[in-house]
Design a protein around this motif. Structure first.
Motif, mmCIF file in Angstrom:
data_model
loop_
_atom_site.group_PDB
_atom_site.id
_atom_site.type_symbol
_atom_site.label_atom_id
_atom_site.label_comp_id
_atom_site.label_asym_id
_atom_site.label_seq_id
_atom_site.Cartn_x
_atom_site.Cartn_y
_atom_site.Cartn_z
ATOM 1 N N PHE A 282 1.168 -1.359 -0.278
ATOM 2 C CA PHE A 282 -0.265 -0.159 -0.440
ATOM 3 C C PHE A 282 0.415 1.328 -0.137
ATOM 4 O O PHE A 282 2.186 1.519 0.575
ATOM 5 C CB PHE A 282 -1.267 0.172 1.648
ATOM 6 N N ASN A 283 0.728 1.964 -0.754
ATOM 7 C CA ASN A 283 1.073 3.687 -0.563
ATOM 8 C C ASN A 283 0.159 4.631 -0.216
ATOM 9 O O ASN A 283 -1.250 4.205 0.100
ATOM 10 C CB ASN A 283 1.463 4.296 -1.706
ATOM 11 N N VAL A 284 0.124 5.465 0.865
ATOM 12 C CA VAL A 284 0.008 6.723 1.013
ATOM 13 C C VAL A 284 0.103 8.153 0.945
ATOM 14 O O VAL A 284 1.483 7.910 0.316
ATOM 15 C CB VAL A 284 -0.294 6.863 3.328
ATOM 16 N N PHE A 285 -1.103 8.352 -0.244
ATOM 17 C CA PHE A 285 -0.186 10.023 -0.604
ATOM 18 C C PHE A 285 -1.408 11.352 -0.241
ATOM 19 O O PHE A 285 -2.239 11.094 -0.015
ATOM 20 C CB PHE A 285 -0.907 10.046 -2.106
ATOM 21 N N ASP A 286 -0.665 12.465 -0.196
ATOM 22 C CA ASP A 286 -0.957 13.400 0.496
ATOM 23 C C ASP A 286 -0.965 14.038 -0.634
ATOM 24 O O ASP A 286 0.000 14.491 -1.236
ATOM 25 C CB ASP A 286 -0.162 14.372 1.265
ATOM 26 N N VAL A 287 -1.346 13.904 -1.605
ATOM 27 C CA VAL A 287 -2.681 14.858 -2.424
ATOM 28 C C VAL A 287 -3.368 16.586 -2.202
ATOM 29 O O VAL A 287 -4.242 16.150 -1.878
ATOM 30 C CB VAL A 287 -2.573 14.214 -3.799
ATOM 31 N N GLU A 288 -3.338 17.479 -3.973
ATOM 32 C CA GLU A 288 -4.337 18.036 -4.053
ATOM 33 C C GLU A 288 -5.802 17.287 -3.792
ATOM 34 O O GLU A 288 -6.596 18.764 -3.635
ATOM 35 C CB GLU A 288 -4.175 19.051 -4.994
ATOM 36 N N SER A 289 -6.200 15.997 -4.923
ATOM 37 C CA SER A 289 -7.062 15.807 -5.223
ATOM 38 C C SER A 289 -7.562 14.621 -4.978
ATOM 39 O O SER A 289 -6.510 13.216 -5.151
ATOM 40 C CB SER A 289 -7.762 16.690 -6.158
ATOM 41 N N GLU A 290 -8.636 13.935 -5.029
ATOM 42 C CA GLU A 290 -9.490 12.805 -5.523
ATOM 43 C C GLU A 290 -8.923 12.307 -7.144
ATOM 44 O O GLU A 290 -8.198 11.198 -7.099
ATOM 45 C CB GLU A 290 -10.428 12.246 -6.140
ATOM 46 N N ALA A 291 -8.526 13.878 -8.024
ATOM 47 C CA ALA A 291 -8.384 13.202 -9.320
ATOM 48 C C ALA A 291 -6.663 12.750 -9.154
ATOM 49 O O ALA A 291 -6.117 11.944 -10.493
ATOM 50 C CB ALA A 291 -8.421 14.848 -10.194
ATOM 51 N N ARG A 292 -6.078 13.654 -8.808
ATOM 52 C CA ARG A 292 -4.737 13.340 -8.353
ATOM 53 C C ARG A 292 -4.194 11.966 -8.034
ATOM 54 O O ARG A 292 -3.338 10.795 -8.659
ATOM 55 C CB ARG A 292 -4.306 14.449 -7.534
ATOM 56 N N ALA A 293 -4.766 11.969 -6.941
ATOM 57 C CA ALA A 293 -4.944 10.156 -6.401
ATOM 58 C C ALA A 293 -5.336 9.098 -7.841
ATOM 59 O O ALA A 293 -4.846 7.711 -7.798
ATOM 60 C CB ALA A 293 -5.844 9.579 -4.951
ATOM 61 N N LEU A 294 -5.893 9.318 -8.349
ATOM 62 C CA LEU A 294 -6.556 8.433 -9.097
ATOM 63 C C LEU A 294 -5.607 8.352 -10.379
ATOM 64 O O LEU A 294 -5.075 7.122 -11.373
ATOM 65 C CB LEU A 294 -7.792 8.555 -10.032
ATOM 66 N N GLU A 295 -5.009 10.069 -10.808
ATOM 67 C CA GLU A 295 -3.686 9.444 -11.541
ATOM 68 C C GLU A 295 -2.429 8.935 -11.219
ATOM 69 O O GLU A 295 -1.987 8.466 -12.073
ATOM 70 C CB GLU A 295 -3.472 10.776 -11.781
ATOM 71 N N ILE A 296 -2.364 8.921 -10.173
ATOM 72 C CA ILE A 296 -1.140 8.090 -9.478
ATOM 73 C C ILE A 296 -1.355 6.479 -9.121
ATOM 74 O O ILE A 296 -0.649 6.117 -9.903
ATOM 75 C CB ILE A 296 -0.755 8.303 -8.275
ATOM 76 N N ALA A 297 -2.966 6.407 -9.000
ATOM 77 C CA ALA A 297 -3.234 4.900 -9.508
ATOM 78 C C ALA A 297 -3.203 4.155 -10.816
ATOM 79 O O ALA A 297 -2.354 2.895 -10.704
ATOM 80 C CB ALA A 297 -4.217 4.595 -8.374
ATOM 81 N N ALA A 298 -3.507 5.005 -12.065
ATOM 82 C CA ALA A 298 -3.212 4.420 -12.983
ATOM 83 C C ALA A 298 -2.059 4.045 -12.924
ATOM 84 O O ALA A 298 -1.823 3.283 -13.460
ATOM 85 C CB ALA A 298 -4.191 5.618 -13.860
#
Length: 133
Positions: A87-103
């Protein structure tokens, strides 16, 4: 900024054969991809934590009623593809950025450099501002 937990299971995505049957160069490329991505996301300040987990056969299940000695067992286990690999924990600006990283995580190369399309579950971490925690 919201935090997101990105969970990767042992599910191989479009890759059928387990990693221990891959060519050594394919294994190296797989881990190199993760290394480059980790360095990039750490440098950007977005990656908070990354953990790869040990073999699920080493896992234990603990049940306790809070009084008696806890019951510790080796299972039951879900199908191996349903077992958490890391697993990874990310502190990002938005859910959209989290989805981009997941991709990008899902596109990690497998045999022959083909993206594995490994599924990545994205969950937002609760915060004080959500009235929960």
């Amino acid at each position: 900024m919201p935090k997101f937990l990105l969970m990767v299971n042992h599910d191989g995505g479009v890759v059928e054969e387990p990693m221990d049957e891959w060519e050594p160069g394919d294994i190296a490329a797989h881990f190199n991809y993760y290394e480059v991505l980790t360095k990039e996301l750490t440098a950007s300040g977005e990656m908070v934590q990354f953990m790869a987990l040990a073999d699920p056969r080493l896992a234990k299940i603990v049940r306790s009623d809070g009084g008696a000695a806890p019951l510790v067992t080796d299972g039951p286990f879900a199908e191996s593809k349903e077992v958490l690999a890391g697993f990874n924990v990310f502190d990002v600006e938005s859910e959209a950025r989290a989805l981009e990283i997941a991709a990008r995580i899902s596109a990690v190369p497998g045999p022959g450099g083909v993206p594995t399309q490994q599924p990545v579950e994205v969950r937002q971490v609760m915060s004080d501002s959500q009235g929960e925690l």
